[in-house]
Design a protein around this motif. Structure first.
Motif, short mmCIF file in Angstrom:
data_model
loop_
_atom_site.label_atom_id
_atom_site.label_comp_id
_atom_site.label_asym_id
_atom_site.label_seq_id
_atom_site.Cartn_x
_atom_site.Cartn_y
_atom_site.Cartn_z
N VAL A 1 0.82 -1.33 -0.01
CA VAL A 1 0.03 0.02 -0.30
C VAL A 1 1.02 0.71 -0.15
N LEU A 2 2.55 1.09 0.49
CA LEU A 2 2.72 2.26 0.62
C LEU A 2 4.10 2.77 -0.43
N SER A 3 4.02 1.71 -1.45
CA SER A 3 5.17 1.60 -2.78
C SER A 3 5.06 2.34 -2.91
N ALA A 4 6.50 3.10 -3.71
CA ALA A 4 6.67 3.97 -4.28
C ALA A 4 6.29 4.24 -5.55
N GLY A 5 5.75 3.36 -6.78
CA GLY A 5 5.08 3.59 -7.79
C GLY A 5 3.31 3.73 -7.81
N ALA A 6 2.89 3.24 -6.48
CA ALA A 6 1.84 3.11 -6.64
C ALA A 6 1.52 4.42 -5.85
N ALA A 7 2.13 6.02 -5.53
CA ALA A 7 1.85 6.75 -5.37
C ALA A 7 1.65 7.76 -6.81
N GLN A 8 2.51 7.36 -7.37
CA GLN A 8 2.13 8.20 -9.06
C GLN A 8 0.85 8.77 -9.62
N ALA A 9 -0.06 7.75 -9.09
CA ALA A 9 -1.22 8.59 -8.99
C ALA A 9 -2.64 8.72 -7.65
N GLU A 10 -1.12 8.76 -6.37
CA GLU A 10 -2.54 8.43 -5.32
C GLU A 10 -1.80 10.25 -4.73
N LYS A 11 -3.09 11.14 -3.84
CA LYS A 11 -2.05 11.88 -2.86
C LYS A 11 -2.17 11.73 -1.83
N ARG A 12 -0.83 11.00 -1.36
CA ARG A 12 -0.33 11.05 0.42
C ARG A 12 0.09 12.37 0.47
N VAL A 13 -0.45 12.41 2.00
CA VAL A 13 0.14 13.51 3.18
C VAL A 13 -0.01 12.78 4.46
N ALA A 14 1.44 13.27 5.22
CA ALA A 14 1.60 12.47 6.32
C ALA A 14 2.61 13.83 8.01
N PHE A 15 0.93 13.70 8.65
CA PHE A 15 1.82 13.83 9.58
C PHE A 15 3.02 13.29 10.06
N VAL A 16 3.64 14.23 11.02
CA VAL A 16 5.53 13.98 11.18
C VAL A 16 5.49 14.51 12.26
N VAL A 17 5.72 13.83 13.78
CA VAL A 17 6.10 14.94 14.80
C VAL A 17 6.66 13.68 15.84
N GLY A 18 8.13 14.07 16.42
CA GLY A 18 8.56 13.36 17.50
C GLY A 18 9.27 14.65 18.41
N ASN A 19 8.61 14.18 19.60
CA ASN A 19 8.85 15.23 20.59
C ASN A 19 9.73 14.45 21.71
N GLY A 20 10.67 15.32 22.20
CA GLY A 20 11.68 14.80 22.96
C GLY A 20 12.18 16.04 24.36
N THR A 21 12.37 17.15 23.71
CA THR A 21 13.20 17.93 25.09
C THR A 21 11.88 18.70 25.27
N TYR A 22 10.83 18.09 26.76
CA TYR A 22 10.41 18.41 27.56
C TYR A 22 10.77 19.50 28.45
N LYS A 23 9.71 20.48 29.12
CA LYS A 23 10.33 21.40 29.58
C LYS A 23 10.48 21.16 31.30
N ASN A 24 9.65 20.20 31.35
CA ASN A 24 8.42 20.20 33.18
C ASN A 24 9.01 18.72 33.45
N VAL A 25 9.38 17.50 32.07
CA VAL A 25 9.17 16.02 32.47
C VAL A 25 10.82 16.13 32.27
N ALA A 26 11.25 14.85 32.66
CA ALA A 26 12.89 14.24 31.68
C ALA A 26 12.56 14.31 30.73
N ALA A 27 13.60 13.62 29.33
CA ALA A 27 13.10 14.26 28.32
C ALA A 27 13.75 13.01 27.54
N LEU A 28 13.39 12.68 26.51
CA LEU A 28 13.02 11.39 26.04
C LEU A 28 14.37 11.47 24.71
N PRO A 29 15.12 11.03 24.48
CA PRO A 29 16.31 11.14 23.57
C PRO A 29 15.83 10.81 21.53
#
Length: 222
Positions: free
Chosen positions: A1-29
């Motif tokens: 379903v995520l092959s590059a070939g199929a992407a040519q005819a599809e609209k694919r959008v992703a949200f990608v976020v990683g939070n680690g440097t927390y200010k009020n609790v221990a950080a996650l590296p």
């Protein structure tokens, strides 16, 4: 379903976020590393990626608004989050780096981000919706929330709560409901993200089969 070939005819959008440097609790590296690696992999298979690391509540909202606009009418919308997540009274929330959650009110009135509402508003009309939450760590705010006078009866769960997926939707957690997942060796990808990268973006991968294959290495690593 995520092959590059199929992407040519599809609209694919992703949200990608990683939070680690927390200010009020221990950080996650590892979450920022996970997000950057995932963003590269998704671009390689044809996704337009809205990407961010170590985001405040304001910045996460900006990214989500951008993602929601870009995901309108998408063939595939993908949501990936790594970082702290919490479950309060059966509802899951993502935690920005500037959150200071001392009560249920703090959680619900802007300190954290409601997962159900977020997915509904940003991915609602996409044909296929893929959600990956690498956020099943110990809740660092649990003791404060439980001890708050106004919320002593609140149910603050371990890990994240189970979520229902509708038609055309796949939701995958780093571990089972009510359990915690290991972050892995500092400075590397988490076991869950590493397994996703190894299986989900393979050419001609079928998503359910890929997720089944991803389960085994996560179990072995943790």
């Amino acid at each position: 379903v995520l092959s590059a070939g199929a992407a040519q005819a599809e609209k694919r959008v992703a949200f990608v976020v990683g939070n680690g440097t927390y200010k009020n609790v221990a950080a996650l590296p590892n979450p920022p590393i996970d997000a950057r690696t995932m963003a590269v992999a998704l671009r390689n298979v044809g996704f337009e990626v809205v990407e961010g690391t170590n985001l405040s509540r304001e910045k996460m909202t900006e990214k989500l608004l951008d993602f929601g606009k870009k995901a309108e009418g998408a063939d595939v919308a993908l949501f990936f989050y790594a970082g702290h997540g919490i479950a309060v009274n059966g509802t899951n929330y993502l935690v920005p780096i500037d959150a200071d959650l001392k009560s249920e009110m703090d959680v619900k009135l802007g300190g954290a981000i409601n997962v159900d509402l977020t997915l509904d508003q940003t991915m609602g009309d996409a044909k296929v919706k893929l959600v990956f939450l690498d956020a099943c760590r110990d809740n660092p705010f649990a003791a404060k929330i439980r001890s708050a006078r106004a919320t002593r009866g609140v149910n603050v769960q371990i890990g994240l709560a189970e979520m229902k997926s509708g038609e055309g939707t796949l939701i995958a957690f780093a571990t089972g409901p009510g359990q915690t997942a290991l972050d892995g060796e500092a400075g590397a990808n988490s076991p869950f993200t590493r397994a996703l990268l190894a299986n989900v973006t393979k050419p001609a991968a079928e998503i359910q089969q890929a997720m089944t294959k991803a389960r085994a290495p996560v179990n072995e690593d943790t």
